[in-house]
Design a protein around this motif. Structure first.
Motif, PDB file in Angstrom:
ATOM      1  N   ARG A 188       1.598  -8.680  -1.214  1.00 42.69           N
ATOM      2  CA  ARG A 188       1.751  -9.874  -2.047  1.00 42.69           C
ATOM      3  C   ARG A 188       1.417  -9.577  -3.509  1.00 42.69           C
ATOM      4  N   ALA A 189       0.459  -8.689  -3.732  1.00 49.69           N
ATOM      5  CA  ALA A 189       0.129  -8.290  -5.108  1.00 49.69           C
ATOM      6  C   ALA A 189       1.316  -7.562  -5.735  1.00 49.69           C
ATOM      7  N   ALA A 234       2.434   4.859 -12.285  1.00 51.91           N
ATOM      8  CA  ALA A 234       1.016   4.854 -11.914  1.00 51.91           C
ATOM      9  C   ALA A 234       0.619   3.481 -11.362  1.00 51.91           C
ATOM     10  N   ALA A 235       1.104   2.416 -11.981  1.00 50.77           N
ATOM     11  CA  ALA A 235       0.805   1.065 -11.497  1.00 50.77           C
ATOM     12  C   ALA A 235       1.411   0.851 -10.113  1.00 50.77           C
ATOM     13  N   ILE A 236       2.654   1.249  -9.944  1.00 47.84           N
ATOM     14  CA  ILE A 236       3.313   1.093  -8.645  1.00 47.84           C
ATOM     15  C   ILE A 236       2.573   1.899  -7.581  1.00 47.84           C
ATOM     16  N   SER A 237       2.126   3.083  -7.936  1.00 48.83           N
ATOM     17  CA  SER A 237       1.387   3.928  -6.987  1.00 48.83           C
ATOM     18  C   SER A 237       0.124   3.243  -6.479  1.00 48.83           C
ATOM     19  N   LEU A 238      -0.531   2.464  -7.337  1.00 48.56           N
ATOM     20  CA  LEU A 238      -1.723   1.726  -6.888  1.00 48.56           C
ATOM     21  C   LEU A 238      -1.383   0.782  -5.747  1.00 48.56           C
ATOM     22  N   PHE A 239      -0.271   0.054  -5.895  1.00 48.84           N
ATOM     23  CA  PHE A 239       0.145  -0.886  -4.847  1.00 48.84           C
ATOM     24  C   PHE A 239       0.538  -0.135  -3.573  1.00 48.84           C
ATOM     25  N   LEU A 240       1.309   0.937  -3.742  1.00 48.82           N
ATOM     26  CA  LEU A 240       1.765   1.683  -2.568  1.00 48.82           C
ATOM     27  C   LEU A 240       0.596   2.282  -1.795  1.00 48.82           C
ATOM     28  N   ALA A 241      -0.364   2.846  -2.501  1.00 41.25           N
ATOM     29  CA  ALA A 241      -1.529   3.442  -1.830  1.00 41.25           C
ATOM     30  C   ALA A 241      -2.356   2.377  -1.121  1.00 41.25           C
ATOM     31  N   ALA A 243      -3.796  -0.142   4.006  1.00 40.52           N
ATOM     32  CA  ALA A 243      -3.957  -1.358   4.803  1.00 40.52           C
ATOM     33  C   ALA A 243      -2.947  -1.434   5.944  1.00 40.52           C
ATOM     34  N   GLY A 244      -1.997  -0.509   5.978  1.00 43.22           N
ATOM     35  CA  GLY A 244      -0.992  -0.519   7.039  1.00 43.22           C
ATOM     36  C   GLY A 244       0.095  -1.556   6.852  1.00 43.22           C
ATOM     37  N   ILE A 245       0.258  -2.072   5.640  1.00 45.60           N
ATOM     38  CA  ILE A 245       1.273  -3.113   5.420  1.00 45.60           C
ATOM     39  C   ILE A 245       2.454  -2.640   4.580  1.00 45.60           C
ATOM     40  N   LEU A 246       2.349  -1.444   3.989  1.00 48.24           N
ATOM     41  CA  LEU A 246       3.467  -0.846   3.260  1.00 48.24           C
ATOM     42  C   LEU A 246       3.658   0.577   3.756  1.00 48.24           C
ATOM     43  N   ARG A 247       4.882   1.039   3.685  1.00 43.47           N
ATOM     44  CA  ARG A 247       5.210   2.405   4.092  1.00 43.47           C
ATOM     45  C   ARG A 247       4.370   3.403   3.311  1.00 43.47           C
ATOM     46  N   ASP A 283       8.150   6.915  -2.663  1.00 41.83           N
ATOM     47  CA  ASP A 283       7.883   7.495  -3.976  1.00 41.83           C
ATOM     48  C   ASP A 283       7.907   6.378  -5.023  1.00 41.83           C
ATOM     49  N   SER A 284       6.909   6.345  -5.872  1.00 45.56           N
ATOM     50  CA  SER A 284       6.831   5.281  -6.880  1.00 45.56           C
ATOM     51  C   SER A 284       8.013   5.320  -7.840  1.00 45.56           C
TER      52      SER A 284
END
Length: 195
Positions: free
Chosen positions: A90-91, A133-140, A145-149, A153-154
């Motif tokens: 959601r973020a 770098a910002a996108i990588s924060l969300f992906l990591a 949390a097990g909610i995103l793949r 690659d960002s």
């Protein structure tokens, strides 16, 4: 924040407020009025004198570049705040909306940014690295949390966001942009190991 004209010394609080207000007004003015908007009108709307504007930004190009970089920083710096407030998926979706707004601002400032480039500046030198770098924060955070793949690659996400922005980023097409962002996020939720 260090004073760009003052040898790295931090700005006084009132000077920082003036600088921030000038940047806020400049983004709107250059996005809506183009590169030739009178700097006096920007200073007036910001509630400062023209001398204050020139103390912070000695040239029109310096103001345009700083305004663009300020918008980039606002977008990228919001990632950590959103992750503190919302689950990672959601973020990320909230940040995607902000990205579309940022791209619309960038498009509105295109003429002014071209003038910066023509004068030898490079307002985009940090853009890709800061955005990925910002996108990588969300992906990591989402992968943890097990909610995103975890195999995304960002740069690919940035390419997808950029494509959505180019095809549906205009205000009249925001509803379509929202649907496309939802599809992109659904793809990020899909489990690579599910099939």
């Amino acid at each position: 924040m260090p004073d760009p004209a003052g040898g790295g010394r931090p700005l006084r609080a009132d000077a920082q407020r003036n600088r921030d207000k000038l940047l806020e007004v400049a983004v709107r003015a250059f996005s809506q009025g183009g590169p030739e908007i009178p700097l006096e009108s920007i200073a007036k709307e910001a509630g400062v004198g023209i001398g204050t504007l020139y103390r912070h930004f000695p040239t029109r190009e310096a103001l345009v570049e700083a305004a663009y970089r300020s918008e980039l920083a606002r977008l990228c710096d919001s990632a950590a705040d959103l992750l503190r407030e919302l689950p990672a998926d959601r973020a990320l979706r909230a940040w995607m909306n902000r990205f579309i707004d940022y791209m619309a601002t960038k498009q509105g400032m295109a003429e002014a940014l071209r003038a910066v480039i023509a004068s030898g500046g490079n307002p985009f030198s940090e853009s890709r690295d800061r955005l990925t770098a910002a996108i990588s924060l969300f992906l990591a955070a989402g992968a943890d949390a097990g909610i995103l793949r975890s195999d995304v690659d960002s740069y690919d996400v940035l390419a997808g966001l950029s494509g959505i922005s180019l095809s549906a980023g205009e205000p009249a097409r925001r509803e379509q942009a929202g649907r496309l962002l939802d599809l992109l996020l659904d793809g990020l939720r899909y489990r690579a190991d599910a099939g």
